[in-house]
Scaffold this active site. Structure first.
Site, PDB file in Angstrom:
ATOM      1  N   ALA A  27       0.869  -1.162   0.000  1.00 29.12           N
ATOM      2  CA  ALA A  27       0.000   0.000   0.000  1.00 29.12           C
ATOM      3  C   ALA A  27       0.914   1.223   0.000  1.00 29.12           C
ATOM      4  O   ALA A  27       2.087   1.134   0.383  1.00 29.12           O
ATOM      5  CB  ALA A  27      -0.887  -0.016   1.230  1.00 29.12           C
ATOM      6  N   GLY A  40       0.555  -4.876   1.203  1.00 33.40           N
ATOM      7  CA  GLY A  40      -0.584  -4.979   0.293  1.00 33.40           C
ATOM      8  C   GLY A  40      -0.243  -5.709  -1.001  1.00 33.40           C
ATOM      9  O   GLY A  40      -1.129  -6.305  -1.634  1.00 33.40           O
ATOM     10  N   GLU A  65      -0.581  -9.207  -0.193  1.00 32.37           N
ATOM     11  CA  GLU A  65      -2.008  -9.495  -0.010  1.00 32.37           C
ATOM     12  C   GLU A  65      -2.736  -9.639  -1.341  1.00 32.37           C
ATOM     13  O   GLU A  65      -3.637 -10.476  -1.484  1.00 32.37           O
ATOM     14  CB  GLU A  65      -2.647  -8.410   0.869  1.00 32.37           C
ATOM     15  CG  GLU A  65      -2.130  -8.517   2.310  1.00 32.37           C
ATOM     16  CD  GLU A  65      -2.530  -7.356   3.192  1.00 32.37           C
ATOM     17  OE1 GLU A  65      -2.181  -6.209   2.849  1.00 32.37           O
ATOM     18  OE2 GLU A  65      -3.183  -7.578   4.216  1.00 32.37           O
ATOM     19  N   GLU A  81       4.391  -4.858   7.693  1.00 32.01           N
ATOM     20  CA  GLU A  81       3.608  -3.780   8.298  1.00 32.01           C
ATOM     21  C   GLU A  81       3.975  -3.491   9.744  1.00 32.01           C
ATOM     22  O   GLU A  81       3.905  -2.356  10.207  1.00 32.01           O
ATOM     23  CB  GLU A  81       2.105  -4.094   8.221  1.00 32.01           C
ATOM     24  CG  GLU A  81       1.486  -3.934   6.847  1.00 32.01           C
ATOM     25  CD  GLU A  81       1.476  -5.215   6.036  1.00 32.01           C
ATOM     26  OE1 GLU A  81       2.248  -6.148   6.363  1.00 32.01           O
ATOM     27  OE2 GLU A  81       0.706  -5.276   5.070  1.00 32.01           O
TER      28      GLU A  81
HETATM   29  C1  HXC Z   1       5.044   4.287  -1.094  1.00 34.50           C
HETATM   30  C2  HXC Z   1       6.991   3.387  -1.837  1.00 34.50           C
HETATM   31  C3  HXC Z   1       6.658   2.137  -1.270  1.00 34.50           C
HETATM   32  C4  HXC Z   1       5.407   2.028  -0.603  1.00 34.50           C
HETATM   33  C5  HXC Z   1       8.567   1.949  -2.217  1.00 34.50           C
HETATM   34  N1  HXC Z   1       8.174   3.227  -2.408  1.00 34.50           N
HETATM   35  N2  HXC Z   1       7.654   1.276  -1.529  1.00 34.50           N
HETATM   36  N3  HXC Z   1       6.189   4.445  -1.733  1.00 34.50           N
HETATM   37  N4  HXC Z   1       4.655   3.140  -0.555  1.00 34.50           N
HETATM   38  N5  HXC Z   1       4.978   0.888  -0.071  1.00 34.50           N
HETATM   39  C6  HXC Z   1       8.891   4.293  -3.099  1.00 34.50           C
HETATM   40  C7  HXC Z   1      10.057   4.821  -2.317  1.00 34.50           C
HETATM   41  O1  HXC Z   1       9.612   5.763  -1.363  1.00 34.50           O
HETATM   42  C8  HXC Z   1      10.870   5.469  -3.404  1.00 34.50           C
HETATM   43  O2  HXC Z   1      10.271   6.676  -3.776  1.00 34.50           O
HETATM   44  C9  HXC Z   1      10.680   4.493  -4.561  1.00 34.50           C
HETATM   45  O3  HXC Z   1       9.469   3.779  -4.289  1.00 34.50           O
HETATM   46  C10 HXC Z   1      11.793   3.492  -4.691  1.00 34.50           C
HETATM   47  O4  HXC Z   1      11.961   2.860  -3.444  1.00 34.50           O
HETATM   48  P1  HXC Z   1      13.379   2.717  -2.702  1.00 34.50           P
HETATM   49  O5  HXC Z   1      13.093   2.432  -1.294  1.00 34.50           O
HETATM   50  O6  HXC Z   1      14.238   3.866  -3.039  1.00 34.50           O
HETATM   51  O7  HXC Z   1      13.944   1.420  -3.451  1.00 34.50           O
HETATM   52  P2  HXC Z   1      14.859   0.277  -2.845  1.00 34.50           P
HETATM   53  O8  HXC Z   1      15.981   0.866  -2.051  1.00 34.50           O
HETATM   54  O9  HXC Z   1      15.172  -0.630  -3.994  1.00 34.50           O
HETATM   55  O10 HXC Z   1      13.949  -0.507  -1.798  1.00 34.50           O
HETATM   56  C11 HXC Z   1      12.826  -1.209  -2.228  1.00 34.50           C
HETATM   57  C12 HXC Z   1      11.950  -1.679  -1.024  1.00 34.50           C
HETATM   58  C13 HXC Z   1      11.624  -0.467  -0.129  1.00 34.50           C
HETATM   59  C14 HXC Z   1      12.745  -2.728  -0.242  1.00 34.50           C
HETATM   60  C15 HXC Z   1      10.711  -2.312  -1.627  1.00 34.50           C
HETATM   61  O11 HXC Z   1      11.116   0.580  -0.965  1.00 34.50           O
HETATM   62  C16 HXC Z   1      10.610  -0.751   0.910  1.00 34.50           C
HETATM   63  O12 HXC Z   1      10.912  -1.361   1.907  1.00 34.50           O
HETATM   64  N6  HXC Z   1       9.360  -0.304   0.697  1.00 34.50           N
HETATM   65  C17 HXC Z   1       8.317  -0.386   1.689  1.00 34.50           C
HETATM   66  C18 HXC Z   1       7.764  -1.786   1.741  1.00 34.50           C
HETATM   67  C19 HXC Z   1       6.648  -1.881   2.757  1.00 34.50           C
HETATM   68  O13 HXC Z   1       6.837  -1.602   3.958  1.00 34.50           O
HETATM   69  N7  HXC Z   1       5.450  -2.279   2.309  1.00 34.50           N
HETATM   70  C20 HXC Z   1       4.303  -2.442   3.155  1.00 34.50           C
HETATM   71  C21 HXC Z   1       3.511  -1.170   3.157  1.00 34.50           C
HETATM   72  S1  HXC Z   1       2.169  -1.260   4.310  1.00 34.50           S
HETATM   73  P3  HXC Z   1      11.150   7.990  -4.059  1.00 34.50           P
HETATM   74  O14 HXC Z   1      10.127   9.022  -4.383  1.00 34.50           O
HETATM   75  O15 HXC Z   1      11.931   8.224  -2.807  1.00 34.50           O
HETATM   76  O16 HXC Z   1      12.018   7.599  -5.213  1.00 34.50           O
HETATM   77  C22 HXC Z   1       0.937  -2.037   3.512  1.00 34.50           C
HETATM   78  C23 HXC Z   1      -0.354  -2.146   4.264  1.00 34.50           C
HETATM   79  C24 HXC Z   1      -1.425  -2.865   3.487  1.00 34.50           C
HETATM   80  O17 HXC Z   1       1.080  -2.460   2.412  1.00 34.50           O
HETATM   81  C25 HXC Z   1      -2.773  -2.704   4.130  1.00 34.50           C
HETATM   82  C26 HXC Z   1      -3.345  -1.339   3.957  1.00 34.50           C
HETATM   83  C27 HXC Z   1      -4.713  -1.182   4.566  1.00 34.50           C
END
Ligand code: HXC
Length: 260
Positions: free
Chosen positions: A68, A113, A116, A136
């Site tokens: 998400a 997400g 999911e 999360e």
């Molecule tokens: C928003 C995201 C994102 C996310 C990555 N980006 N994941 N933006 N939401 N979930 C963005 C980064 O901010 C960055 O934007 C660009 O994508 C590239 O990401 P980087 O981190 O620079 O790349 P990298 O170093 O290769 O790392 C990749 C990654 C990392 C390991 C996937 O981005 C990461 O850990 N992302 C978060 C993963 C996460 O926690 N997902 C769960 C979310 S909670 P910019 O603009 O800086 O270039 C969820 C809840 C679901 O999903 C239920 C909801 C109700």
């Protein structure tokens, strides 16, 4: 045919295989509300086109769906969060009840997400580059688009607890060992491999496939006696259909069936 939204494309080929690609690679295909709305429209469109198989994947080198959209979630109030959760649930439910098999081609990061969405699909094929998890907990939240339920049912309670509690990100081979994906293939072969699977499934008798999916879904939706009753009814309803008569005649005549 090809339909596009700003962050999503839907391609339907002549074999009745549709491919839904989340196309927001600069954010690793993180799902914001706009993309989720587009996914709902794409699923409706694919259903209207009577597709036989749907493939879900993500654009770009790092692939699948990184979750998400954290930027969007950061400032949400509880009612807004509820709305956002609801929207993601609608997408996952629409995939789960889509009247044809849905294959997740997990071509990279599938977190939160994104995991999911993959869990809502019927089958998951990962590339060697896939990394999967429900991280999360480290954002101070928990899986919110059905992950706690579907993950546990798919891989078992102990393993689900490990993933959700530790927030570990596991690679493709661990995901395979966990039963979280059905198969792992070389990254550059994922697309072709999934296309072959999809083509094969698209040639199966449509109505029987739909009943198979619906019956298997009942495992998760109803107590077993209701599921067994459903299977009995659904099973007999296939008799008298063209594909049932053709499939059985073809076997007895020692020839390939020609399904409708
Ligand atoms: C928003 C995201 C994102 C996310 C990555 N980006 N994941 N933006 N939401 N979930 C963005 C980064 O901010 C960055 O934007 C660009 O994508 C590239 O990401 P980087 O981190 O620079 O790349 P990298 O170093 O290769 O790392 C990749 C990654 C990392 C390991 C996937 O981005 C990461 O850990 N992302 C978060 C993963 C996460 O926690 N997902 C769960 C979310 S909670 P910019 O603009 O800086 O270039 C969820 C809840 C679901 O999903 C239920 C909801 C109700």
């Amino acid at each position: 045919s090809n339909v596009s939204w700003d962050t999503l494309t839907l391609d339907v080929d002549d074999d009745g295989v549709a491919t839904l690609t989340v196309n927001r690679p600069d954010k690793l295909n993180a799902l914001n509300a706009e993309t989720l709305e587009a996914m709902l429209e794409a699923l409706d469109e694919a259903e209207a086109q009577d597709v036989r198989v749907l493939v879900v994947t993500g654009a770009g080198d790092k692939g699948f769906i990184a979750g998400a959209d954290i930027g969007h979630m950061q400032e949400l109030s509880t009612p807004e969060a509820q709305e956002y959760a609801e929207l993601g649930h609608r997408v996952c439910d629409a995939i789960e009840s889509f009247p044809a098999p849905v294959i997740a081609a997990v071509n990279g990061y599938a977190f939160g997400g994104g995991c999911e969405v993959a869990l809502a699909c019927d089958l998951r094929v990962a590339s060697e580059r896939a990394v999967i998890g429900q991280p999360e907990i480290d954002l101070g939240i928990v899986p919110g688009w059905g992950g706690t339920q579907r993950l546990s049912r798919l891989i078992g309670d102990e393993r689900a607890r490990r993933l959700v509690f530790f927030g570990d990100r596991i690679d493709a081979s661990d995901a395979y060992e966990y039963g979280l994906v059905g198969e792992v293939v070389a990254h550059d072969q994922l697309e072709d491999h999934v296309a072959e699977m999809a083509k094969e499934l698209a040639e199966k008798p449509k109505h029987a496939m739909q009943v198979a999916k619906e019956s298997l879904n009942m495992v998760h939706e109803e107590p077993q006696n209701a599921g067994l009753a459903f299977e009995r009814r659904a099973w007999s309803s296939l008799f008298g259909t063209h594909d049932q008569r053709e499939g059985m005649s073809a076997f007895l005549d020692k020839r390939d069936p020609e399904f409708e």
